[in-house]
Scaffold this motif. Structure first.
Motif, PDB file in Angstrom:
ATOM      1  N   THR A  30       0.824  -1.197   0.000  1.00 23.87           N
ATOM      2  CA  THR A  30       0.000   0.000   0.000  1.00 23.87           C
ATOM      3  C   THR A  30       0.864   1.255   0.000  1.00 23.87           C
ATOM      4  O   THR A  30       0.597   2.212  -0.731  1.00 23.87           O
ATOM      5  N   GLU A  31       1.923   1.238   0.815  1.00 24.08           N
ATOM      6  CA  GLU A  31       2.812   2.393   0.848  1.00 24.08           C
ATOM      7  C   GLU A  31       3.486   2.609  -0.507  1.00 24.08           C
ATOM      8  O   GLU A  31       3.665   3.750  -0.950  1.00 24.08           O
ATOM      9  N   GLY A  34      -0.151   2.374  -3.372  1.00 21.08           N
ATOM     10  CA  GLY A  34      -1.454   2.966  -3.099  1.00 21.08           C
ATOM     11  C   GLY A  34      -2.595   1.973  -3.133  1.00 21.08           C
ATOM     12  O   GLY A  34      -3.739   2.331  -2.851  1.00 21.08           O
ATOM     13  N   ALA A  35      -2.318   0.707  -3.483  1.00 22.20           N
ATOM     14  CA  ALA A  35      -3.367  -0.316  -3.508  1.00 22.20           C
ATOM     15  C   ALA A  35      -3.878  -0.541  -2.092  1.00 22.20           C
ATOM     16  O   ALA A  35      -3.086  -0.758  -1.182  1.00 22.20           O
ATOM     17  N   PRO A  36      -5.183  -0.486  -1.869  1.00 21.97           N
ATOM     18  CA  PRO A  36      -5.704  -0.640  -0.511  1.00 21.97           C
ATOM     19  C   PRO A  36      -5.549  -2.059   0.010  1.00 21.97           C
ATOM     20  O   PRO A  36      -5.556  -3.020  -0.756  1.00 21.97           O
ATOM     21  N   GLN A  59     -19.291  -7.327   0.078  1.00 18.24           N
ATOM     22  CA  GLN A  59     -18.142  -8.231  -0.019  1.00 18.24           C
ATOM     23  C   GLN A  59     -16.869  -7.424  -0.205  1.00 18.24           C
ATOM     24  O   GLN A  59     -16.888  -6.307  -0.737  1.00 18.24           O
ATOM     25  N   PHE A  60     -15.743  -8.006   0.205  1.00 21.66           N
ATOM     26  CA  PHE A  60     -14.481  -7.312  -0.007  1.00 21.66           C
ATOM     27  C   PHE A  60     -13.332  -8.314  -0.066  1.00 21.66           C
ATOM     28  O   PHE A  60     -13.461  -9.463   0.353  1.00 21.66           O
ATOM     29  N   PHE A  61     -12.223  -7.851  -0.607  1.00 20.66           N
ATOM     30  CA  PHE A  61     -10.987  -8.624  -0.634  1.00 20.66           C
ATOM     31  C   PHE A  61     -10.045  -8.101   0.446  1.00 20.66           C
ATOM     32  O   PHE A  61      -9.964  -6.888   0.684  1.00 20.66           O
ATOM     33  N   LEU A  62      -9.311  -9.002   1.083  1.00 22.41           N
ATOM     34  CA  LEU A  62      -8.171  -8.663   1.911  1.00 22.41           C
ATOM     35  C   LEU A  62      -6.950  -9.021   1.078  1.00 22.41           C
ATOM     36  O   LEU A  62      -6.598 -10.199   0.955  1.00 22.41           O
ATOM     37  N   GLY A  63      -6.338  -7.999   0.467  1.00 21.60           N
ATOM     38  CA  GLY A  63      -5.358  -8.273  -0.571  1.00 21.60           C
ATOM     39  C   GLY A  63      -6.071  -8.860  -1.770  1.00 21.60           C
ATOM     40  O   GLY A  63      -7.273  -8.684  -1.945  1.00 21.60           O
TER      41      GLY A  63
END
Length: 298
Positions: A30-31, A34-36, A59-63
Motif C-alpha cells: 500500500t505504501e 497505493g493499492a488498498p 463483499q471485499f478482498f483482503l489483498g
C-alpha cells in the motif's frame, strides 16, 4: 462480552495475528503503490460487471487472495444463511473446510451456510499465505516458525516483506524480503515443486534461524516428499509431526479434503529451501462437496 462471543472474538483475533505477515506485506505494498489493503471486488476485477454491482457491495478482498462476505443479518433473520455470495472468475477454495468452487467467465453465485463462528472466507487458487505462530498479541511468542499456507494451482509466487515493526528504519533500508515460488498442475494431480529463496536484507531484531513449515492443500497423498532432493521420513500422526524437531512430513486426509504438512529443522534464514511432492499424474484428487441453495423462506 459473555460467551460464546468472547471465544469467537478471541479466535478471530488469533487468526488475525497468524495472518500478520500477509497483512504487513500488504501494508508495505500500500505504501509503495497505493493499492488498498481492504478493497472492493472491482479493484482486482475491473472488467467484471458484477464487481460493481450494488448487490455485492458488502463483499471485499483482503489483498488479492482472500475474499470475505460479511454476514450483516441476524441468525434469526437469515435462518443461518449468507445468500448470494459472488465469486469472480477463477477457482476458489473455502478457507474453513477446503471445498473447491470453479467460477466461469460470468462468475458464480453461491449460498453459504453460516453460524456465529463462521463467515464466508474464500481463498484464490494459487494463493500463498505466510503465517506466524499462534499468539494473542505481537511479541508474545518468537516468530521462529514461519508457515506457508499454499493452495497450488499452476505457477504462483509471493514475496514476504518484514521489518522491525516499530520504527521507521525501513526507510533507511533496514528491512527484508523473501520470495517463494510454487509450480503445480491445474485441476489435476501431479508433482508440486516449491522453492523458497533465502532472506534478503536485514533489520534490528530479525530471527536468524527459522523452522520453515509448508501447509499444502493437495487433496491427494504424495507417494514421497523430498526436501533439498532428499526423501523425508513420514510422521505417523499429526501429533508426531507437531512434536518433531527434525524435518518430516505428514498427510492429513481428514483436514480440508487432504493437506500435506512439511517442516524443516531450524535453518539459517538465508538458506534456500526446495520441496518436491511426488504425486502420480493419474492419481485422483478428492472430490469436494457442493454448496446447496438456501431453502426458500416463507
Amino acid at each position: 462480552f459473555d460467551e460464546p462471543y468472547r471465544s469467537i472474538n478471541r479466535d478471530y483475533l488469533k487468526l488475525k495475528m497468524r495472518l500478520m505477515p500477509y497483512m504487513y506485506t500488504l501494508a508495505q505494498e500500500t505504501e509503495q503503490s497505493g493499492a488498498p489493503i481492504v478493497r472492493g471486488l472491482m479493484w482486482d476485477h475491473p472488467h467484471d460487471p458484477q464487481a460493481n454491482d450494488q448487490n455485492y457491495k458488502y463483499q471485499f478482498f483482503l489483498g488479492k487472495d482472500l475474499l470475505i462476505a460479511p454476514v450483516y443479518r441476524s441468525q434469526a433473520a437469515s435462518k443461518g444463511w449468507r445468500k448470494g455470495v459472488y465469486l469472480p472468475q477463477g477457482q476458489w477454495v473455502d478457507y474453513w473446510d477446503g471445498r473447491v468452487v470453479n467460477a466461469g467467465a460470468d462468475g458464480k453465485l453461491i449460498d453459504y451456510q453460516v453460524t456465529l463462528e463462521k463467515l464466508p472466507v474464500m481463498v484464490r487458487a494459487g494463493a500463498i499465505l505466510p503465517m506466524y505462530p499462534s499468539a494473542l498479541y505481537d511479541g508474545q511468542v518468537p516468530k521462529d516458525v514461519l508457515t506457508w499456507d499454499i493452495y497450488p494451482h499452476g505457477q504462483s509466487s509471493y514475496t514476504l516483506y518484514e521489518d522491525d515493526g516499530e520504527t521507521r528504519q525501513y526507510q533507511q533500508g533496514e528491512k527484508s524480503t523473501q520470495q517463494i515460488r510454487v509450480a503445480a498442475p491445474e485441476n489435476q494431480a501431479g508433482d508440486i515443486q516449491i522453492r523458497l529463496d533465502g532472506v534478503r536484507g536485514s533489520y534490528q531484531g530479525m530471527e536468524a534461524q527459522r523452522v520453515q513449515q509448508f501447509q499444502i492443500h493437495t487433496r491427494v497423498k504424495p507417494q514421497q516428499v523430498f526436501l533439498q532432493a532428499q526423501a523425508l521420513a513420514e510422521a505417523k500422526s499429526r501429533a508426531e509431526f507437531d512434536a518433531a524437531k527434525v524435518e518430516t512430513w505428514f498427510y492429513d486426509a481428514a483436514q480440508k479434503y487432504g493437506v500435506v504438512m512439511v517442516k524443516t529443522a531450524k535453518l539459517d534464514i538465508r538458506q534456500s529451501v526446495q520441496v518436491r511432492l511426488a504425486i502420480a499424474a493419474n492419481a485422483s484428487l478428492a472430490a469436494t462437496a457442493d454448496y446447496p441453495a438456501a431453502p426458500a423462506t416463507g
